[in-house]
Design a protein around this motif. Structure first.
Motif, short mmCIF file in Angstrom:
data_model
loop_
_atom_site.label_atom_id
_atom_site.label_comp_id
_atom_site.label_asym_id
_atom_site.label_seq_id
_atom_site.Cartn_x
_atom_site.Cartn_y
_atom_site.Cartn_z
N GLU A 33 0.93 -1.26 0.02
CA GLU A 33 0.00 -0.08 -0.16
C GLU A 33 1.00 1.31 -0.07
O GLU A 33 0.72 2.19 -0.70
CB GLU A 33 -1.06 0.04 1.13
CG GLU A 33 -2.21 -1.00 1.09
CD GLU A 33 -2.75 -0.86 -0.11
OE1 GLU A 33 -3.25 0.13 -0.49
OE2 GLU A 33 -3.29 -1.96 -0.74
N ALA A 34 2.04 1.11 0.77
CA ALA A 34 2.71 2.40 0.67
C ALA A 34 3.57 2.62 -0.58
O ALA A 34 3.43 3.81 -0.99
CB ALA A 34 3.83 2.18 1.77
N LYS A 65 2.34 1.66 -3.43
CA LYS A 65 1.24 2.09 -4.56
C LYS A 65 0.95 3.56 -4.22
O LYS A 65 0.88 4.64 -5.14
CB LYS A 65 0.00 1.45 -4.24
CG LYS A 65 0.14 -0.06 -4.76
CD LYS A 65 -1.22 -0.74 -4.54
CE LYS A 65 -1.13 -2.34 -4.44
NZ LYS A 65 -2.48 -2.82 -4.10
N LYS A 66 0.78 4.08 -3.04
CA LYS A 66 0.40 5.43 -2.73
C LYS A 66 1.66 6.62 -3.09
O LYS A 66 1.48 7.09 -3.61
CB LYS A 66 0.36 5.51 -1.25
CG LYS A 66 0.08 6.94 -0.52
CD LYS A 66 -0.23 6.81 0.79
CE LYS A 66 -0.97 8.19 1.48
NZ LYS A 66 0.15 9.26 1.93
N GLU A 90 1.39 9.43 -5.84
CA GLU A 90 1.65 10.67 -5.57
C GLU A 90 2.82 11.23 -6.54
O GLU A 90 2.62 12.16 -6.81
CB GLU A 90 2.36 10.76 -4.14
CG GLU A 90 1.37 10.57 -3.21
CD GLU A 90 1.77 10.44 -1.76
OE1 GLU A 90 2.91 10.55 -1.47
OE2 GLU A 90 0.99 10.25 -0.90
N ALA A 138 7.86 5.95 -0.22
CA ALA A 138 7.30 4.97 0.45
C ALA A 138 8.11 4.58 1.63
O ALA A 138 7.37 3.57 2.61
CB ALA A 138 7.03 3.78 -0.49
N HIS A 165 -10.81 7.15 -4.80
CA HIS A 165 -9.34 6.86 -5.56
C HIS A 165 -8.95 8.34 -6.32
O HIS A 165 -8.65 8.18 -7.44
CB HIS A 165 -9.34 5.73 -6.32
CG HIS A 165 -9.94 4.60 -5.33
ND1 HIS A 165 -9.19 4.02 -4.50
CD2 HIS A 165 -11.27 3.96 -5.02
CE1 HIS A 165 -9.60 3.16 -3.73
NE2 HIS A 165 -10.90 3.20 -3.97
N SER A 183 -6.63 10.18 -6.10
CA SER A 183 -5.33 10.55 -6.33
C SER A 183 -5.10 9.73 -7.60
O SER A 183 -4.26 10.20 -8.49
CB SER A 183 -4.47 10.27 -5.41
OG SER A 183 -4.78 11.13 -4.26
N PHE A 184 -5.37 8.58 -7.72
CA PHE A 184 -5.23 7.62 -8.84
C PHE A 184 -5.49 8.11 -10.26
O PHE A 184 -4.92 8.37 -10.93
CB PHE A 184 -5.47 6.15 -8.63
CG PHE A 184 -5.34 5.24 -9.65
CD1 PHE A 184 -4.14 4.68 -10.08
CD2 PHE A 184 -6.48 4.84 -10.49
CE1 PHE A 184 -3.92 3.76 -10.91
CE2 PHE A 184 -6.36 4.11 -11.62
CZ PHE A 184 -5.08 3.43 -11.86
#
Length: 188
Positions: A13-14, A16-17, A21, A40, A95, A97-98
């Motif tokens: 998850e980190a 992907k985030k 970003e 991340a 979602h 941001s994505f």
């Protein structure tokens, strides 16, 4: 049934985030694995444990979201959406941001084409489009026309920072798509 270690889930998850970003900040070509690792707060090896490279990471992210959008198509009817069930636009908002990164000028052309394929597939399965209904109008042309219009409306919504709430967008898109079924009837 095996369970995945929570640390692995948190790391993924980190990653992907961080990647999303970075996609919103700079062009995909300029993003490095080291950039992703730094953002991340993981080491490069951790990224390579889960993804072959940044292209694989992008592909897996796109596939994850396309799969979820497809599930929404398959499990939620237009009437349920009009009665308040969450549809695509609520998913888009969650979602943000994505989707804003994928549909912005620095985004991913591969996402846009996959998204268009999904929209066309949904239109084909959910709306009554027959070539015989409108002689001279090809089903493929109708699907591409309305599919591209839908994708364009979603892009517009993100580029303008969601000027209408998701439910309003859902209602207006459903109304416009319903008009597709009411294309003029030509006598044969």
């Amino acid at each position: 049934m095996s369970t995945i270690d929570r640390r692995i889930i948190r790391s993924q998850e980190a990653i992907k985030k961080a990647f999303v970003e970075l996609m919103s900040e700079k062009n995909f070509d300029h993003i490095t694995i080291q950039d992703i690792a730094d953002r991340a707060n993981v080491n490069r090896r951790t990224i390579y444990l889960h993804y072959m490279d940044k292209f694989d990471l992008l592909d897996k992210l796109i596939e994850e979201h396309i799969k979820k959008l497809r599930e929404i198509c398959e499990t939620t009817s237009d009437m349920e959406i009009l009665n308040g069930s969450p549809g695509w636009f609520e998913y888009f908002e969650r979602h943000y941001s994505f989707f804003s990164a994928m549909l912005a000028s620095k985004g991913s052309p591969s996402f846009r084409s996959r998204f268009l394929e999904l929209v066309v597939e949904d239109l084909k399965n959910g709306y009554n489009i027959r070539e015989g209904k409108n002689p001279g109008l090809s089903e493929d042309v109708i699907l591409q026309f309305f599919g591209t219009a839908c994708v364009g409306a979603v892009e517009w919504w993100f580029k303008n920072e969601m000027p209408y709430p998701p439910q309003v967008m859902e209602e207006q898109m459903i109304t416009l798509l319903d008009s597709m079924e009411k294309l003029p009837q030509f006598s044969e």
